[in-house]
Scaffold this active site. Structure first.
Site, PDB file in Angstrom:
ATOM      1  N   ASP A   1      43.176  39.371 -65.359  1.00 32.06           N
ATOM      2  CA  ASP A   1      42.703  39.040 -64.008  1.00 32.06           C
ATOM      3  C   ASP A   1      41.706  37.875 -64.014  1.00 32.06           C
ATOM      4  O   ASP A   1      40.917  37.741 -63.082  1.00 32.06           O
ATOM      5  CB  ASP A   1      42.049  40.269 -63.365  1.00 32.06           C
ATOM      6  CG  ASP A   1      43.072  41.321 -62.948  1.00 32.06           C
ATOM      7  OD1 ASP A   1      44.275  41.128 -63.220  1.00 32.06           O
ATOM      8  OD2 ASP A   1      42.663  42.345 -62.378  1.00 32.06           O
TER       9      ASP A   1
ATOM     10  N   HIS B   1      48.860  40.181 -62.224  1.00 32.54           N
ATOM     11  CA  HIS B   1      49.343  40.617 -60.906  1.00 32.54           C
ATOM     12  C   HIS B   1      50.286  39.587 -60.298  1.00 32.54           C
ATOM     13  O   HIS B   1      50.190  38.392 -60.574  1.00 32.54           O
ATOM     14  CB  HIS B   1      48.167  40.809 -59.931  1.00 32.54           C
ATOM     15  CG  HIS B   1      47.269  41.953 -60.267  1.00 32.54           C
ATOM     16  ND1 HIS B   1      47.461  43.216 -59.773  1.00 32.54           N
ATOM     17  CD2 HIS B   1      46.169  42.007 -61.058  1.00 32.54           C
ATOM     18  CE1 HIS B   1      46.501  44.023 -60.234  1.00 32.54           C
ATOM     19  NE2 HIS B   1      45.713  43.311 -61.021  1.00 32.54           N
TER      20      HIS B   1
ATOM     21  N   HIS C   1      41.020  43.894 -69.949  1.00 33.39           N
ATOM     22  CA  HIS C   1      39.698  44.285 -69.434  1.00 33.39           C
ATOM     23  C   HIS C   1      39.709  45.756 -69.030  1.00 33.39           C
ATOM     24  O   HIS C   1      40.748  46.410 -69.054  1.00 33.39           O
ATOM     25  CB  HIS C   1      39.254  43.379 -68.291  1.00 33.39           C
ATOM     26  CG  HIS C   1      40.108  43.418 -67.062  1.00 33.39           C
ATOM     27  ND1 HIS C   1      41.416  42.990 -67.037  1.00 33.39           N
ATOM     28  CD2 HIS C   1      39.847  43.831 -65.779  1.00 33.39           C
ATOM     29  CE1 HIS C   1      41.911  43.120 -65.819  1.00 33.39           C
ATOM     30  NE2 HIS C   1      40.981  43.641 -65.045  1.00 33.39           N
TER      31      HIS C   1
ATOM     32  N   ASP D   1      43.576  49.773 -63.645  1.00 29.68           N
ATOM     33  CA  ASP D   1      44.965  49.340 -63.481  1.00 29.68           C
ATOM     34  C   ASP D   1      45.430  48.465 -64.648  1.00 29.68           C
ATOM     35  O   ASP D   1      46.577  48.002 -64.666  1.00 29.68           O
ATOM     36  CB  ASP D   1      45.186  48.639 -62.131  1.00 29.68           C
ATOM     37  CG  ASP D   1      44.319  47.412 -61.920  1.00 29.68           C
ATOM     38  OD1 ASP D   1      43.200  47.360 -62.463  1.00 29.68           O
ATOM     39  OD2 ASP D   1      44.757  46.492 -61.195  1.00 29.68           O
ATOM     40  N   HIS D   2      44.563  48.269 -65.644  1.00 26.62           N
ATOM     41  CA  HIS D   2      44.928  47.549 -66.864  1.00 26.62           C
ATOM     42  C   HIS D   2      44.742  48.428 -68.103  1.00 26.62           C
ATOM     43  O   HIS D   2      45.573  48.443 -68.993  1.00 26.62           O
ATOM     44  CB  HIS D   2      44.114  46.259 -66.988  1.00 26.62           C
ATOM     45  CG  HIS D   2      44.419  45.293 -65.892  1.00 26.62           C
ATOM     46  ND1 HIS D   2      45.278  44.223 -66.039  1.00 26.62           N
ATOM     47  CD2 HIS D   2      44.006  45.263 -64.598  1.00 26.62           C
ATOM     48  CE1 HIS D   2      45.381  43.577 -64.879  1.00 26.62           C
ATOM     49  NE2 HIS D   2      44.615  44.193 -63.990  1.00 26.62           N
TER      50      HIS D   2
ATOM     51  N   HIS E   1      39.241  47.537 -66.228  1.00 25.71           N
ATOM     52  CA  HIS E   1      39.661  48.125 -64.952  1.00 25.71           C
ATOM     53  C   HIS E   1      40.856  49.057 -65.149  1.00 25.71           C
ATOM     54  O   HIS E   1      41.745  48.791 -65.955  1.00 25.71           O
ATOM     55  CB  HIS E   1      39.992  47.022 -63.934  1.00 25.71           C
ATOM     56  CG  HIS E   1      38.771  46.288 -63.466  1.00 25.71           C
ATOM     57  ND1 HIS E   1      38.827  45.030 -62.907  1.00 25.71           N
ATOM     58  CD2 HIS E   1      37.455  46.623 -63.497  1.00 25.71           C
ATOM     59  CE1 HIS E   1      37.587  44.635 -62.592  1.00 25.71           C
ATOM     60  NE2 HIS E   1      36.755  45.580 -62.959  1.00 25.71           N
TER      61      HIS E   1
ATOM     62  N   HIS F   1      35.389  37.914 -64.147  1.00 31.91           N
ATOM     63  CA  HIS F   1      35.961  39.079 -63.455  1.00 31.91           C
ATOM     64  C   HIS F   1      35.302  40.343 -64.016  1.00 31.91           C
ATOM     65  O   HIS F   1      34.856  41.206 -63.264  1.00 31.91           O
ATOM     66  CB  HIS F   1      37.470  39.097 -63.650  1.00 31.91           C
ATOM     67  CG  HIS F   1      38.181  40.169 -62.885  1.00 31.91           C
ATOM     68  ND1 HIS F   1      38.262  40.173 -61.508  1.00 31.91           N
ATOM     69  CD2 HIS F   1      38.843  41.279 -63.298  1.00 31.91           C
ATOM     70  CE1 HIS F   1      38.940  41.237 -61.115  1.00 31.91           C
ATOM     71  NE2 HIS F   1      39.302  41.927 -62.186  1.00 31.91           N
TER      72      HIS F   1
END
Length: 258
Positions: A135, A174, A54, A58-59, A56, A112
């Site tokens: 996530d 995570h 996705h 941090d991905h 975001h 999400h």
């Protein structure tokens, strides 16, 4: 098929999927590209493409950099998500091959984010299944409904991912397992599977080991968000339907101070 964990940032995981016959590899959510390339070199593999779950940061935040470091690498991402650095958009049901043995199926698992993709990966003959859930599905938890609804998360978890073979290994984005299981006990204090898995997860983390992967079977036993179809779970949270229970449990988790 071999899967390597690559810890990133504070509590993220990237994963390297390796076809051992050809030594070709793909990487899921390579947020720290230099770390990923070091693992590729250590394992003497040829990095072919990126699977982004996705948008975001941090991905997807390492995608542009990995394209600089590995010229010509493909970056897959969901067609609905605006994934940074994406070269090849995927829809629900699209397939990608890695090496000679590995098949990767894209599953649209929104809530999400609108375009979140989980990647279902199998060896030849459909053996040794694994799913990379970003996530959407965590071990004993799920992602916040940032861009979606309880209805969508119910469908993503309990229908789409829940219909995968029970032994399918679950690799999530995570390391949240201990907190998720502590919360799960507040929903089902008498669930022995949750208590057992929490004790195991705490032991793993004490010695610096990951709690991932889980399996779809284990998630049905210990993840409250995948147990919302059960009347006893609905009763515990005062709800009359799976979607209502999904919404209520997520609200409780959002407000939980554990």
């Amino acid at each position: 098929m071999k899967v390597l964990h690559i810890p990133c940032l504070d509590d993220n995981y990237s994963y390297m999927i390796i076809d051992e016959t050809t030594k070709e590899a793909a990487v899921v959510d390579p947020v720290e590209p230099h770390k990923v390339l070091r693992v590729a070199q250590e394992n003497e593999v040829d990095l072919k493409f990126v699977l982004t779950t996705h948008h975001h940061w941090d991905h997807a935040g390492g995608n542009d950099k990995i394209k600089q470091l590995v010229p010509g690498i493909k970056v897959y991402g969901g067609s609905v998500d605006n994934v940074r650095g994406c070269t090849d958009k995927v829809e629900n049901g699209d397939r990608v091959s890695l090496g000679v043995d590995i098949s990767i199926l894209s599953l649209h698992t929104p809530a999400h984010t609108k375009g979140h993709i989980s990647y279902y990966v199998t060896d030849k003959e459909g053996e040794d299944p694994a799913v990379f859930t970003g996530d959407t599905l965590f071990i004993a938890g799920c992602g916040k409904f940032f861009e979606g609804t309880a209805e969508q998360m119910y469908r993503s978890l309990c229908v789409t991912l829940g219909s995968l073979p029970k032994p399918t290994r679950v690799y999530c984005g995570h390391e949240y397992t201990v907190k998720n299981l502590q919360f799960a006990l507040t929903v089902e204090p008498d669930n022995a599977k949750i208590a057992q898995k929490l004790a195991w997860a705490e032991r793993q983390r004490r010695v610096g080991l990951p709690t991932i992967p889980s399996t779809i079977q284990e998630e049905f036993e210990s993840n409250p968000f995948m147990r919302v179809d059960l009347p006893e779970v609905q009763d515990k949270v005062g709800c009359k339907s799976p979607v209502e229970a999904m919404r209520e449990i997520r609200q409780r988790k959002d407000n939980w101070k554990g």
